[in-house]
Design an enzyme around this catalytic site. Structure first.
Site, PDB file in Angstrom:
ATOM      1  CB  THR A   1       1.719  28.934 -19.742  1.00  0.00           C
ATOM      2  OG1 THR A   1       2.125  27.880 -18.849  1.00  0.00           O
ATOM      3  CG2 THR A   1       2.925  29.784 -20.098  1.00  0.00           C
TER       4      THR A   1
ATOM      5  CB  THR B   1      -1.689  29.131 -23.183  1.00  0.00           C
ATOM      6  OG1 THR B   1      -0.979  29.685 -22.072  1.00  0.00           O
ATOM      7  CG2 THR B   1      -1.192  29.785 -24.457  1.00  0.00           C
TER       8      THR B   1
ATOM      9  CB  CYS C   1      -8.865  27.546 -22.883  1.00  0.00           C
ATOM     10  SG  CYS C   1      -8.698  25.904 -22.158  1.00  0.00           S
TER      11      CYS C   1
END
Length: 542
Positions: free
Chosen positions: A253, A256, A258
């Site tokens: 993750t 995520t 961004c």
């Protein structure tokens, strides 16, 4: 005469964010996302970080004046159709960016068109990415400019605690709605409050207790099925929209937030309206996480290019090691349930199956084994490597050994070898075995594997379920207990594991198209239905 050519003008998106040396977040993630979504990406770097998948161990902020200089350079020449901001690092940079944006968008009556703000404050590893004294500047100078604000739950709590000087604990969907409305009062037209830090039990809608949150990516910890809700609040219309999705229990993750804000900006740059841009971005993120990459020793990263070459079946991961098998069982669920929970199977479980039905089944099953061995011989013939040929040959030998056990087992039921070999094949047996051979002759290794897979996998599932089911009649009281134990035994289960692994390997090599996948489903479904017919034949002694 001079010819005039009109060059294609691409959609453009700008990221104003920090650099991630590990490549999973920051401008690196943003530019990958822009490219993946067919948008020309430009960047303004606010800081340079030293980080990897484990930790952020250094942050060097770019001087605010130079950040503004980069921004002026991009906007004065290239321009942009959408902007996203990420890590802004300190109050000086926040103010410099806000001032420069107002210079280039002097006619914006409220929000700057297509400005998406991801209020990056804390890294996944726990490192602070925004100075504490910068939050007030962000709230006063920046939030009033943005069209869409995309905080996660901790970020929303932090912003509101500083803006309202009061603590708001977001621990339910209702509290998410309250928080989203409060955030919108700070300036954004639309708030996308992300629910990744607040997974919900699908059955009750209640949040997973915080003490269990860190265990979510550990698949050895059993949990109920989870979902997440990304909440959109549009202050222009006064409407909430809940985007509900399966919560993926994975540690891949990193980046995520961004990536999501970059995907929204890319979609906005292409002319999508805000709600569609957000919805399509969340779909993109889900697939990027599901197809995530393990690149270091810490958190995994998203696969930003997961859809460049679309996969009808995701690649095997430690979270879903058998994606093809899982897909087939789900796609053919109705037929699979009829097969594995057939009345014949229930009679085996409770010992009530008529003896005559079982004897008829055992005779026909021996004849089936002969064709089953021939089908694997075809597999050895079609194999392209010595290792694959040997694997099929080994299975033929295993079937031959199993047939000898079958003969001994039948003898206990008073069935002689002569009876078995002289028994006429039932029509159900003929239909099933000739179908398998036909697929073996005309199809490839994957199709052949799927034609024989329902038998292999189904018997393994049935054996395990009946052996462990407290309602199964066990021991000498059940005349079929030995049959159950045979298919629960480790050697048979190992064969199931090897068979599934071979299917997954062939699928991963082929990467079937959606059309091809439908054909493979039909092979598996037909073989499963023929297994049902086989049980019908045995039960009714046809």
């Amino acid at each position: 005469m001079t010819a005039h050519f009109h060059e294609h003008v691409p959609f453009k998106a700008l990221t104003i964010a920090g650099s991630d040396s590990g490549g999973g977040a920051g401008i690196q993630a943003d530019l990958k996302t822009f490219t993946s979504l067919e948008t020309f990406g430009t960047s303004v770097i606010t800081s340079v970080t030293s980080q990897n998948t484990v930790a952020v161990d250094g942050i060097h902020a770019i001087p605010a004046a130079f950040v503004a200089q980069q921004l002026e350079a991009v906007l004065s020449d290239i321009g942009t159709n959408a902007i996203k901001t990420g890590m802004l690092c300190n109050a000086e940079i926040v103010s410099a960016v806000a001032t420069t944006l107002r210079k280039f968008y002097p006619d914006a009556t409220k929000n700057i068109p297509n400005l998406v703000v991801d209020p990056v404050m804390i890294a996944t590893s726990g490192a602070a990415l925004l100075d504490s004294n910068a939050i007030d500047t962000l709230i006063k100078e920046f939030l009033p400019l943005c069209l869409i604000l995309t905080p996660n739950v901790p970020e929303a709590e932090f912003i509101l605690a500083n803006a309202k000087k009061a603590t708001l604990k977001i621990d339910s969907l209702d509290q998410m709605k309250v928080a989203a409305q409060e955030l919108a009062r700070l300036g954004p037209s639309i708030v996308l409050l992300k629910g990744g830090h607040l997974p919900l039990y699908k059955s009750s809608g209640k949040a997973v207790p915080q003490e269990l949150f860190n265990s979510i990516s550990d698949l050895t910890v059993e949990m109920e099925e989870l979902e997440l809700v990304d909440l959109i609040w549009d202050s222009r219309t006064g409407v909430f929209t809940e985007l509900r999705k399966e919560f993926l229990r994975t540690s891949s993750t990193h980046g995520t937030g961004c990536t999501l804000s970059a995907a929204i900006a890319a979609n906005l740059s292409r002319g999508l309206e805000a709600h569609e841009a957000i919805t399509k971005a969340t779909d993109y993120i889900k697939s990027a996480i599901r197809d995530g990459l393990t690149v270091g020793q810490g958190k995994g990263c998203l696969n930003h290019f997961h859809h460049v070459v679309p996969r009808s079946i995701e690649k095997p991961t430690r979270y879903n090691p058998h994606p093809l098998t899982s897909h087939l069982l789900q796609a053919c669920n109705d037929d699979w349930e009829k097969y594995t929970n057939h009345a014949f199977v229930q009679g085996i479980a409770d010992g009530t199956l008529p003896k005559e039905s079982f004897i008829h089944y055992m005779k026909q099953d021996y004849l089936f084994l002969q064709t089953y061995a021939r089908a694997h011989g075809l597999g050895a013939f079609k194999a392209r490597t010595m290792a694959e040929s040997k694997a099929f040959a080994d299975i033929v030998v295993h079937i031959a050994d199993e047939s000898q056990l079958h003969i001994k087992f039948c003898a206990k039921w008073g069935i002689t070898y002569e009876e078995m070999v002289n028994t006429p094949e039932s029509m159900a047996n003929v239909a099933y075995t000739r179908y398998v051979l036909d697929i073996g002759m005309t199809g490839d290794l994957l199709e052949l594997g799927l034609a024989i897979a329902p038998c292999l996998i189904g018997y393994g599932q049935i054996g395990q379920r009946l052996y462990n089911d407290p309602n199964t009649l066990k021991g000498d009281a059940n005349p079929y207990w030995e049959w159950i134990k045979n298919y629960e035994a480790s050697d048979y289960q190992s064969a199931v594991t090897r068979g599934i692994a071979n299917l997954e390997r062939q699928c991963n090599i082929q990467q079937p198209s959606s059309h091809r996948l439908k054909q493979l489903e039909e092979v598996f479904r037909t073989a499963t239905r023929l297994e049902v017919s086989f049980w019908d034949m045995a039960l009714h002694q046809l």
